[in-house]
Design a protein around this motif. Structure first.
Motif, PDB file in Angstrom:
ATOM      1  N   ARG A 154      36.086  44.265  30.905  1.00 53.77           N
ATOM      2  CA  ARG A 154      35.482  45.171  31.886  1.00 53.77           C
ATOM      3  C   ARG A 154      34.059  45.557  31.515  1.00 53.77           C
ATOM      4  NH1 ARG A 154      34.731  50.763  32.146  1.00 53.77           N
ATOM      5  NH2 ARG A 154      35.774  51.018  30.137  1.00 53.77           N
ATOM      6  N   LEU A 155      33.813  45.798  30.228  1.00 49.97           N
ATOM      7  CA  LEU A 155      32.526  46.344  29.810  1.00 49.97           C
ATOM      8  C   LEU A 155      31.407  45.313  29.850  1.00 49.97           C
ATOM      9  CD1 LEU A 155      33.659  48.592  26.825  1.00 49.97           C
ATOM     10  CD2 LEU A 155      33.107  49.277  29.173  1.00 49.97           C
ATOM     11  N   SER A 156      31.727  44.033  29.652  1.00 52.20           N
ATOM     12  CA  SER A 156      30.682  43.015  29.647  1.00 52.20           C
ATOM     13  C   SER A 156      30.711  42.157  30.903  1.00 52.20           C
ATOM     14  CB  SER A 156      30.802  42.123  28.400  1.00 52.20           C
ATOM     15  OG  SER A 156      32.053  41.464  28.379  1.00 52.20           O
ATOM     16  N   GLU A 157      31.887  41.680  31.265  1.00 53.97           N
ATOM     17  CA  GLU A 157      31.954  40.718  32.369  1.00 53.97           C
ATOM     18  C   GLU A 157      32.058  41.375  33.741  1.00 53.97           C
ATOM     19  OE1 GLU A 157      33.883  36.961  30.034  1.00 53.97           O
ATOM     20  OE2 GLU A 157      34.967  38.848  30.084  1.00 53.97           O
ATOM     21  N   GLY A 158      32.586  42.589  33.791  1.00 52.28           N
ATOM     22  CA  GLY A 158      32.542  43.315  35.056  1.00 52.28           C
ATOM     23  C   GLY A 158      31.111  43.520  35.531  1.00 52.28           C
ATOM     24  N   PRO A 159      30.232  44.116  34.706  1.00 50.05           N
ATOM     25  CA  PRO A 159      28.827  44.268  35.103  1.00 50.05           C
ATOM     26  C   PRO A 159      28.113  42.938  35.360  1.00 50.05           C
ATOM     27  CG  PRO A 159      29.344  45.749  33.306  1.00 50.05           C
ATOM     28  CD  PRO A 159      30.542  44.861  33.468  1.00 50.05           C
ATOM     29  N   LEU A 160      28.479  41.888  34.614  1.00 48.64           N
ATOM     30  CA  LEU A 160      27.858  40.586  34.832  1.00 48.64           C
ATOM     31  C   LEU A 160      28.197  40.059  36.222  1.00 48.64           C
ATOM     32  CD1 LEU A 160      26.276  38.115  33.902  1.00 48.64           C
ATOM     33  CD2 LEU A 160      28.343  37.323  32.720  1.00 48.64           C
ATOM     34  N   LEU A 161      29.458  40.171  36.627  1.00 51.51           N
ATOM     35  CA  LEU A 161      29.834  39.747  37.977  1.00 51.51           C
ATOM     36  C   LEU A 161      29.169  40.619  39.033  1.00 51.51           C
ATOM     37  CD1 LEU A 161      33.611  38.927  37.480  1.00 51.51           C
ATOM     38  CD2 LEU A 161      31.886  37.356  38.381  1.00 51.51           C
ATOM     39  N   GLN A 162      29.084  41.916  38.770  1.00 51.75           N
ATOM     40  CA  GLN A 162      28.389  42.806  39.712  1.00 51.75           C
ATOM     41  C   GLN A 162      26.938  42.362  39.891  1.00 51.75           C
ATOM     42  OE1 GLN A 162      29.478  46.534  37.618  1.00 51.75           O
ATOM     43  NE2 GLN A 162      30.051  47.315  39.640  1.00 51.75           N
ATOM     44  N   ALA A 163      26.268  42.056  38.794  1.00 52.52           N
ATOM     45  CA  ALA A 163      24.870  41.631  38.871  1.00 52.52           C
ATOM     46  C   ALA A 163      24.723  40.327  39.647  1.00 52.52           C
ATOM     47  CB  ALA A 163      24.285  41.486  37.464  1.00 52.52           C
ATOM     48  N   MET A 164      25.626  39.372  39.402  1.00 51.69           N
ATOM     49  CA  MET A 164      25.554  38.097  40.112  1.00 51.69           C
ATOM     50  C   MET A 164      25.798  38.291  41.599  1.00 51.69           C
ATOM     51  SD  MET A 164      27.022  34.993  37.768  1.00 51.69           S
ATOM     52  CE  MET A 164      28.684  35.614  37.602  1.00 51.69           C
ATOM     53  N   LEU A 165      26.753  39.147  41.946  1.00 51.26           N
ATOM     54  CA  LEU A 165      27.046  39.382  43.363  1.00 51.26           C
ATOM     55  C   LEU A 165      25.875  40.055  44.070  1.00 51.26           C
ATOM     56  CD1 LEU A 165      30.737  40.435  42.866  1.00 51.26           C
ATOM     57  CD2 LEU A 165      29.988  38.575  44.378  1.00 51.26           C
ATOM     58  N   TRP A 166      25.165  40.924  43.368  1.00 44.99           N
ATOM     59  CA  TRP A 166      23.979  41.541  43.974  1.00 44.99           C
ATOM     60  C   TRP A 166      22.833  40.535  44.078  1.00 44.99           C
ATOM     61  CZ3 TRP A 166      22.350  45.042  47.066  1.00 44.99           C
ATOM     62  CH2 TRP A 166      20.979  45.318  47.142  1.00 44.99           C
ATOM     63  N   ASN A 167      22.572  39.824  42.991  1.00 44.59           N
ATOM     64  CA  ASN A 167      21.449  38.879  42.986  1.00 44.59           C
ATOM     65  C   ASN A 167      21.620  37.765  44.008  1.00 44.59           C
ATOM     66  OD1 ASN A 167      20.315  40.326  40.873  1.00 44.59           O
ATOM     67  ND2 ASN A 167      21.126  38.967  39.285  1.00 44.59           N
ATOM     68  N   PHE A 169      24.017  37.747  46.730  1.00 46.37           N
ATOM     69  CA  PHE A 169      24.484  38.081  48.079  1.00 46.37           C
ATOM     70  C   PHE A 169      24.173  39.503  48.508  1.00 46.37           C
ATOM     71  CE2 PHE A 169      27.787  35.375  45.950  1.00 46.37           C
ATOM     72  CZ  PHE A 169      27.431  34.171  46.548  1.00 46.37           C
ATOM     73  N   GLN A 170      23.528  40.301  47.658  1.00 44.79           N
ATOM     74  CA  GLN A 170      23.297  41.714  47.922  1.00 44.79           C
ATOM     75  C   GLN A 170      24.600  42.459  48.230  1.00 44.79           C
ATOM     76  OE1 GLN A 170      20.873  39.322  49.485  1.00 44.79           O
ATOM     77  NE2 GLN A 170      20.254  39.632  47.361  1.00 44.79           N
ATOM     78  N   LEU A 171      25.631  42.127  47.473  1.00 42.87           N
ATOM     79  CA  LEU A 171      26.898  42.840  47.536  1.00 42.87           C
ATOM     80  C   LEU A 171      27.003  43.778  46.334  1.00 42.87           C
ATOM     81  CD1 LEU A 171      29.263  39.889  48.515  1.00 42.87           C
ATOM     82  CD2 LEU A 171      28.678  41.842  49.972  1.00 42.87           C
ATOM     83  N   GLU A 172      27.604  44.969  46.536  1.00 41.02           N
ATOM     84  CA  GLU A 172      27.675  45.973  45.476  1.00 41.02           C
ATOM     85  C   GLU A 172      29.113  46.465  45.282  1.00 41.02           C
ATOM     86  OE1 GLU A 172      24.057  48.714  44.989  1.00 41.02           O
ATOM     87  OE2 GLU A 172      24.216  48.471  47.151  1.00 41.02           O
ATOM     88  N   PRO A 173      29.997  45.626  44.760  1.00 39.79           N
ATOM     89  CA  PRO A 173      31.352  46.114  44.489  1.00 39.79           C
ATOM     90  C   PRO A 173      31.359  47.054  43.291  1.00 39.79           C
ATOM     91  CG  PRO A 173      31.089  43.925  43.577  1.00 39.79           C
ATOM     92  CD  PRO A 173      29.817  44.229  44.322  1.00 39.79           C
ATOM     93  N   SER A 174      32.322  47.941  43.267  1.00 40.02           N
ATOM     94  CA  SER A 174      32.515  48.808  42.102  1.00 40.02           C
ATOM     95  C   SER A 174      33.616  48.222  41.226  1.00 40.02           C
ATOM     96  CB  SER A 174      32.895  50.224  42.545  1.00 40.02           C
ATOM     97  OG  SER A 174      34.073  50.205  43.326  1.00 40.02           O
ATOM     98  N   VAL A 175      33.593  48.578  39.927  1.00 35.57           N
ATOM     99  CA  VAL A 175      34.670  48.198  39.016  1.00 35.57           C
ATOM    100  C   VAL A 175      35.643  49.360  38.952  1.00 35.57           C
ATOM    101  CG1 VAL A 175      35.284  47.560  36.656  1.00 35.57           C
ATOM    102  CG2 VAL A 175      33.171  46.685  37.662  1.00 35.57           C
ATOM    103  N   GLN A 196      30.915  47.158  53.088  1.00 38.81           N
ATOM    104  CA  GLN A 196      30.419  45.830  52.736  1.00 38.81           C
ATOM    105  C   GLN A 196      31.244  44.704  53.355  1.00 38.81           C
ATOM    106  OE1 GLN A 196      29.011  45.383  48.531  1.00 38.81           O
ATOM    107  NE2 GLN A 196      30.249  47.222  48.235  1.00 38.81           N
ATOM    108  N   TYR A 197      32.316  45.086  54.058  1.00 33.51           N
ATOM    109  CA  TYR A 197      33.271  44.082  54.497  1.00 33.51           C
ATOM    110  C   TYR A 197      32.667  43.080  55.472  1.00 33.51           C
ATOM    111  CZ  TYR A 197      37.438  41.892  56.300  1.00 33.51           C
ATOM    112  OH  TYR A 197      38.362  40.965  56.670  1.00 33.51           O
ATOM    113  N   ASP A 198      31.883  43.558  56.439  1.00 36.20           N
ATOM    114  CA  ASP A 198      31.325  42.637  57.429  1.00 36.20           C
ATOM    115  C   ASP A 198      30.442  41.578  56.774  1.00 36.20           C
ATOM    116  OD1 ASP A 198      32.631  43.907  59.461  1.00 36.20           O
ATOM    117  OD2 ASP A 198      30.896  45.053  60.163  1.00 36.20           O
ATOM    118  N   ARG A 199      29.604  41.998  55.849  1.00 36.39           N
ATOM    119  CA  ARG A 199      28.734  41.041  55.158  1.00 36.39           C
ATOM    120  C   ARG A 199      29.562  40.056  54.325  1.00 36.39           C
ATOM    121  NH1 ARG A 199      23.765  39.921  54.072  1.00 36.39           N
ATOM    122  NH2 ARG A 199      23.146  39.007  52.077  1.00 36.39           N
ATOM    123  N   LEU A 200      30.539  40.582  53.602  1.00 32.88           N
ATOM    124  CA  LEU A 200      31.397  39.715  52.801  1.00 32.88           C
ATOM    125  C   LEU A 200      32.132  38.716  53.692  1.00 32.88           C
ATOM    126  CD1 LEU A 200      32.697  39.073  50.030  1.00 32.88           C
ATOM    127  CD2 LEU A 200      34.426  40.802  50.563  1.00 32.88           C
TER     128      LEU A 200
END
Length: 226
Positions: A154-167, A169-175, A196-200
Motif C-alpha cells: 500500500r505504501l509504495s505501490e498504491g501511490p505509484l498506481l495513483q500517479a500512473m492513473l493521473w499521469n 488518464f487524469q483519474l484520481e482514485p483513493s487508496v 470519476q465514473y463517466d470518464r473511467l
C-alpha cells in the motif's frame, strides 16, 4: 542490470512475429491482475473464473499460447470443503522478460510488484484488462468502482498506481482499506468514486464491451457520454 524499459519495448524474448502493442497492453493488464510467470520458465499462467473472459484472453494472445487451449480446472478448499472452478491456459515459454519486469526475485519470498517502467505502455486496454481481472462494482454507491491491490504494498505501490492513473488518464482514485485476509493481513483497494465514473467508463468500455459478461459484472451502470 537489465534495462526493464527496453524489455517492455520488445517484450517477447525471441523477437517473434505477433508481439503487437495491443498484445503488450493485454499482457500488462493481466500481469498487474491475476496472471503469473513462473520463475525460470517464462510461461504466463492465465486463470479466470469467467469462461468467456478466459477465452477472450486466449483468443487475443493466441499466437503465444500452447495448443491445449482453455481448460476447466477445479480446486477443493481444505478447510471448507467447497469446490471452486476456474478456466486456465498457458503461454509458451517466451516471457522471461515479464518475470524480470513484474517480480522482485530478491525479496524473501519473491513477490509481484508494480513496475514503474510500464507507465508509457499503461493505456486504456491495459487498464480495462486490469479491471476485468481485479476490479468490481462498488455496491454501496451508484457508479463507483474498486480495484483490489491484494499482494501489493500500500505504501509504495498504491501511490505509484495513483500517479500512473493521473499521469495517463487524469483519474484520481483513493487508496482505501478492503478488509483483511484469512491470515489477518490488511488488504487495500483503489476506489474510483461516482464523480470519476463517466470518464473511467469512456476509457475502458471499448475493451470491456468485447466481453459482455464482464461488462455486466464490472460496469453494471452504463452512462451516456456527454
Amino acid at each position: 542490470m537489465m534495462n526493464r524499459e527496453y524489455l517492455l519495448e520488445d517484450f517477447r524474448d525471441d523477437h517473434p512475429q505477433g508481439a503487437t502493442p495491443l498484445r503488450r497492453s493485454i499482457l500488462i493488464g493481466t500481469m498487474l491482475g491475476d496472471s503469473h510467470v513462473k520463475k525460470g520458465r517464462g510461461s504466463v499462467k492465465v486463470e479466470q473464473k469467467e469462461r468467456d473472459y478466459a477465452q477472450w484472453l486466449f483468443d487475443q494472445l493466441n499466437p503465444f499460447c500452447t495448443h491445449g487451449g482453455v481448460k476447466r480446472t477445479s480446486r477443493l478448499h481444505r478447510q471448507t470443503g467447497v469446490e471452486s472452478f476456474a478456466y486456465r491456459f498457458y503461454t509458451r515459454s517466451h516471457f522471461r522478460s515479464l518475470r524480470t519486469i513484474f517480480y522482485d526475485d530478491h525479496a524473501t519470498p519473491p513477490r509481484k510488484r508494480v513496475p514503474r517502467e510500464i507507465e508509457p505502455y499503461f493505456d486504456e486496454v491495459a487498464l480495462a484488462v486490469f479491471i476485468m481481472d481485479d476490479g468490481y462494482k462498488a455496491s454501496q454507491t451508484d457508479g463507483a468502482l474498486a480495484l483490489t491491490l491484494d499482494g501489493y504494498d500500500r505504501l509504495s505501490e498504491g501511490p505509484l498506481l495513483q500517479a500512473m492513473l493521473w499521469n495517463r488518464f487524469q483519474l484520481e482514485p483513493s487508496v482505501q482499506m478492503n478488509g483483511r485476509s484469512r491470515s489477518g493481513r490488511s488488504q487495500w483497494k483503489l476506489y474510483f468514486g461516482a464523480d470519476q465514473y463517466d470518464r473511467l467508463h469512456r476509457l475502458i468500455s471499448p475493451t470491456i464491451s468485447q466481453v459482455p459478461v464482464m461488462a455486466t459484472k464490472k460496469l453494471s451502470i452504463v452512462r451516456q457520454a456527454p
